[in-house]
Scaffold this motif. Sequence first.
Motif, PDB file in Angstrom:
ATOM      1  N   PRO A  84      20.335  58.678   0.639  1.00 36.47           N
ATOM      2  CA  PRO A  84      19.770  59.961   1.080  1.00 36.47           C
ATOM      3  C   PRO A  84      18.253  60.010   0.927  1.00 36.47           C
ATOM      4  CG  PRO A  84      20.913  60.210  -1.028  1.00 36.47           C
ATOM      5  CD  PRO A  84      21.161  58.801  -0.577  1.00 36.47           C
ATOM      6  N   GLY A  85      17.600  60.792   1.791  1.00 35.25           N
ATOM      7  CA  GLY A  85      16.166  61.006   1.643  1.00 35.25           C
ATOM      8  C   GLY A  85      15.341  60.742   2.879  1.00 35.25           C
ATOM      9  N   LEU A  86      15.889  60.015   3.839  1.00 35.80           N
ATOM     10  CA  LEU A  86      15.069  59.671   5.000  1.00 35.80           C
ATOM     11  C   LEU A  86      15.655  60.139   6.332  1.00 35.80           C
ATOM     12  CD1 LEU A  86      13.846  56.086   4.028  1.00 35.80           C
ATOM     13  CD2 LEU A  86      12.430  58.133   4.297  1.00 35.80           C
ATOM     14  N   LEU A  87      16.858  60.708   6.299  1.00 34.82           N
ATOM     15  CA  LEU A  87      17.457  61.250   7.526  1.00 34.82           C
ATOM     16  C   LEU A  87      18.112  62.581   7.192  1.00 34.82           C
ATOM     17  CD1 LEU A  87      19.290  58.196   9.203  1.00 34.82           C
ATOM     18  CD2 LEU A  87      17.219  59.340  10.016  1.00 34.82           C
ATOM     19  N   PRO A  88      17.923  63.601   8.039  1.00 33.78           N
ATOM     20  CA  PRO A  88      18.569  64.893   7.773  1.00 33.78           C
ATOM     21  C   PRO A  88      20.090  64.777   7.905  1.00 33.78           C
ATOM     22  CG  PRO A  88      17.258  64.973   9.796  1.00 33.78           C
ATOM     23  CD  PRO A  88      17.103  63.604   9.241  1.00 33.78           C
ATOM     24  N   SER A  89      20.810  65.712   7.299  1.00 35.27           N
ATOM     25  CA  SER A  89      22.277  65.638   7.388  1.00 35.27           C
ATOM     26  C   SER A  89      22.804  66.334   8.642  1.00 35.27           C
ATOM     27  CB  SER A  89      22.920  66.224   6.131  1.00 35.27           C
ATOM     28  OG  SER A  89      22.394  67.514   5.901  1.00 35.27           O
ATOM     29  N   ASP A  90      22.092  67.303   9.183  1.00 40.52           N
ATOM     30  CA  ASP A  90      22.514  67.933  10.438  1.00 40.52           C
ATOM     31  C   ASP A  90      22.546  66.864  11.545  1.00 40.52           C
ATOM     32  OD1 ASP A  90      22.773  70.310  12.393  1.00 40.52           O
ATOM     33  OD2 ASP A  90      21.021  69.230  13.154  1.00 40.52           O
ATOM     34  N   PRO A  91      23.661  66.741  12.256  1.00 43.63           N
ATOM     35  CA  PRO A  91      23.775  65.632  13.223  1.00 43.63           C
ATOM     36  C   PRO A  91      22.683  65.618  14.298  1.00 43.63           C
ATOM     37  CG  PRO A  91      25.928  66.663  12.882  1.00 43.63           C
ATOM     38  CD  PRO A  91      24.919  67.529  12.175  1.00 43.63           C
ATOM     39  N   ASN A  92      22.346  66.774  14.866  1.00 46.30           N
ATOM     40  CA  ASN A  92      21.309  66.777  15.904  1.00 46.30           C
ATOM     41  C   ASN A  92      19.934  66.428  15.329  1.00 46.30           C
ATOM     42  OD1 ASN A  92      23.217  67.454  17.775  1.00 46.30           O
ATOM     43  ND2 ASN A  92      22.356  69.463  18.302  1.00 46.30           N
ATOM     44  N   ALA A  93      19.635  66.965  14.142  1.00 41.43           N
ATOM     45  CA  ALA A  93      18.346  66.653  13.514  1.00 41.43           C
ATOM     46  C   ALA A  93      18.268  65.166  13.157  1.00 41.43           C
ATOM     47  CB  ALA A  93      18.144  67.522  12.272  1.00 41.43           C
ATOM     48  N   ARG A  94      19.414  64.604  12.769  1.00 46.37           N
ATOM     49  CA  ARG A  94      19.456  63.176  12.432  1.00 46.37           C
ATOM     50  C   ARG A  94      19.105  62.333  13.671  1.00 46.37           C
ATOM     51  NH1 ARG A  94      23.013  59.309  13.218  1.00 46.37           N
ATOM     52  NH2 ARG A  94      23.136  57.545  11.747  1.00 46.37           N
ATOM     53  N   VAL A  95      19.717  62.672  14.803  1.00 48.50           N
ATOM     54  CA  VAL A  95      19.435  61.914  16.030  1.00 48.50           C
ATOM     55  C   VAL A  95      17.962  62.061  16.425  1.00 48.50           C
ATOM     56  CG1 VAL A  95      20.054  61.608  18.448  1.00 48.50           C
ATOM     57  CG2 VAL A  95      21.811  62.234  16.822  1.00 48.50           C
ATOM     58  N   ARG A  96      17.415  63.253  16.246  1.00 43.26           N
ATOM     59  CA  ARG A  96      16.002  63.432  16.612  1.00 43.26           C
ATOM     60  C   ARG A  96      15.080  62.626  15.693  1.00 43.26           C
ATOM     61  NH1 ARG A  96      17.574  68.899  17.248  1.00 43.26           N
ATOM     62  NH2 ARG A  96      16.500  69.388  15.312  1.00 43.26           N
ATOM     63  N   ALA A  97      15.440  62.506  14.412  1.00 42.67           N
ATOM     64  CA  ALA A  97      14.624  61.674  13.506  1.00 42.67           C
ATOM     65  C   ALA A  97      14.651  60.221  13.989  1.00 42.67           C
ATOM     66  CB  ALA A  97      15.141  61.787  12.067  1.00 42.67           C
ATOM     67  N   ILE A  98      15.824  59.764  14.417  1.00 44.51           N
ATOM     68  CA  ILE A  98      15.936  58.390  14.930  1.00 44.51           C
ATOM     69  C   ILE A  98      15.144  58.249  16.229  1.00 44.51           C
ATOM     70  CG2 ILE A  98      17.571  56.695  15.875  1.00 44.51           C
ATOM     71  CD1 ILE A  98      19.624  57.748  13.796  1.00 44.51           C
ATOM     72  N   MET A  99      15.148  59.300  17.041  1.00 45.04           N
ATOM     73  CA  MET A  99      14.336  59.311  18.266  1.00 45.04           C
ATOM     74  C   MET A  99      12.855  59.078  17.938  1.00 45.04           C
ATOM     75  SD  MET A  99      13.927  62.661  20.701  1.00 45.04           S
ATOM     76  CE  MET A  99      12.753  63.590  19.702  1.00 45.04           C
ATOM     77  N   TRP A 100      12.357  59.696  16.889  1.00 42.13           N
ATOM     78  CA  TRP A 100      10.954  59.496  16.523  1.00 42.13           C
ATOM     79  C   TRP A 100      10.703  58.093  15.984  1.00 42.13           C
ATOM     80  CZ3 TRP A 100       7.334  61.992  18.703  1.00 42.13           C
ATOM     81  CH2 TRP A 100       7.534  63.314  19.119  1.00 42.13           C
ATOM     82  N   MET A 101      11.718  57.473  15.389  1.00 47.62           N
ATOM     83  CA  MET A 101      11.568  56.069  14.978  1.00 47.62           C
ATOM     84  C   MET A 101      11.328  55.203  16.213  1.00 47.62           C
ATOM     85  SD  MET A 101      14.700  55.728  12.189  1.00 47.62           S
ATOM     86  CE  MET A 101      14.227  54.046  11.709  1.00 47.62           C
ATOM     87  N   PHE A 102      12.154  55.407  17.247  1.00 48.15           N
ATOM     88  CA  PHE A 102      11.972  54.628  18.471  1.00 48.15           C
ATOM     89  C   PHE A 102      10.649  54.984  19.155  1.00 48.15           C
ATOM     90  CE2 PHE A 102      16.534  53.792  18.022  1.00 48.15           C
ATOM     91  CZ  PHE A 102      16.631  52.484  18.468  1.00 48.15           C
ATOM     92  N   ALA A 103      10.272  56.265  19.132  1.00 46.77           N
ATOM     93  CA  ALA A 103       8.995  56.645  19.758  1.00 46.77           C
ATOM     94  C   ALA A 103       7.836  55.929  19.064  1.00 46.77           C
ATOM     95  CB  ALA A 103       8.808  58.160  19.696  1.00 46.77           C
ATOM     96  N   ALA A 104       7.893  55.845  17.743  1.00 49.60           N
ATOM     97  CA  ALA A 104       6.817  55.163  17.006  1.00 49.60           C
ATOM     98  C   ALA A 104       6.713  53.703  17.439  1.00 49.60           C
ATOM     99  CB  ALA A 104       7.081  55.248  15.493  1.00 49.60           C
TER     100      ALA A 104
END
Lengths: 216, 216
Positions: A84-104
């Motif tokens: 825990p600590g680097l991805l939100p637990s809400d499923p949509n927020a989690r996918v958006r965090a991963i989206m920003w990883m790919f954007a970076a």
Amino acid sequence: MTATITAFERSPDRGNGLARDMRLRWALEEVGQPYEVRLLSFKAMKEPAHLALQPFGQIPTYEEGDLALFESGAIVLHIAERHPGLLPSDPNARVRAIMWMFAALNTLEPPIFDRSLVRILERDKPWYEERLSALDEIIRKRLDGLVNHLGEADWLDGAFSAGDLLMVTVLRRLQGSGMLEARPNLAAYIARAEARPAYRRAFEAQRAVFDAAAAE
Amino acid sequence: MTATITAFERSPDRGNGLARDMRLRWALEEVGQPYEVRLLSFKAMKEPAHLALQPFGQIPTYEEGDLALFESGAIVLHIAERHPGLLPSDPNARVRAIMWMFAALNTLEPPIFDRSLVRILERDKPWYEERLSALDEIIRKRLDGLVNHLGEADWLDGAFSAGDLLMVTVLRRLQGSGMLEARPNLAAYIARAEARPAYRRAFEAQRAVFDAAAAE
């Protein structure tokens, strides 16, 4: 089980936190996991033992029991999924965090990394100024997209995530270019990330490798 | 809930399957999910309505209920996580498939995409030959890493995965360069992927958009 990562024996950026093992160190510090480091010379990176682990002869790699990985983005995602600590637990927020990883890594990093290479390898070429200015135009447009998205928020989407971690490691490569300084919300975003205790510990650990090699 | 993706109203590659909505179409076909397409002009991509969805003014995007995403890699991963068929169930194999997704987009795609741009935008520049040959050298090294890793296997790591899907969409951009033709196992790998029924359906759907626009 403690993971082992690989890193440059002699950092090309003189311990300035730009080598990609920084991403793994920072992620591991954020989630409170210890790690070991195996240092590699540029020669060793191209030898069969390392190529069996990393087919492109690069660092970093990540070994944990019978799992062996390369690609800093994939390794940060793996760490973020396990602890825990680097991805939100809400499923949509989690996918958006991963989206920003790919954007970076796929939208911001290619022209920014290119710019670093051009400044090192093409400085004496007749096309240097024209090529740098074309790259800077692409980079500025992408930074402006980021500026507009970020606005006055602290992080890209809610709480600090693996997306911010990768984005900051990519943007830091522009420090000193004037392009971040001209965008105060981006400069503040990076400063906010660099002030995190986990970032500091990762940075100092990477710097210590450079200092030790330089003292030899 | 049927997802809606965005795509170019007039494909810059003349329906040759290189625009990045192809990745989403193919992934959705592999997992048997229907989708709708909203076509965008180059002008509409830079307008506020689209920039609110995609801060860099690019395609594709993906909307599904209250989830809105961009970055083709993140969207393919989201599809692969929601539906069986694109990621193995063994945890280590799953992470390695994701590793190949990042390798496709962060190690292979940047120089390969650059090469396409250079061939379009810098053909008349005095440095064209020198720059193309420098890029080709980088690309060849990375392709050779892939050749050695792939060997005689059908796919990058066990069964076909989202890693292969992204890698093939990246490598296809080199068709006609001679670099794939000189590496028979890579050429066969791409042909194997292109023969998949899901690939064919996705390709034809993207091509139909181009054909319809061209017939206007």
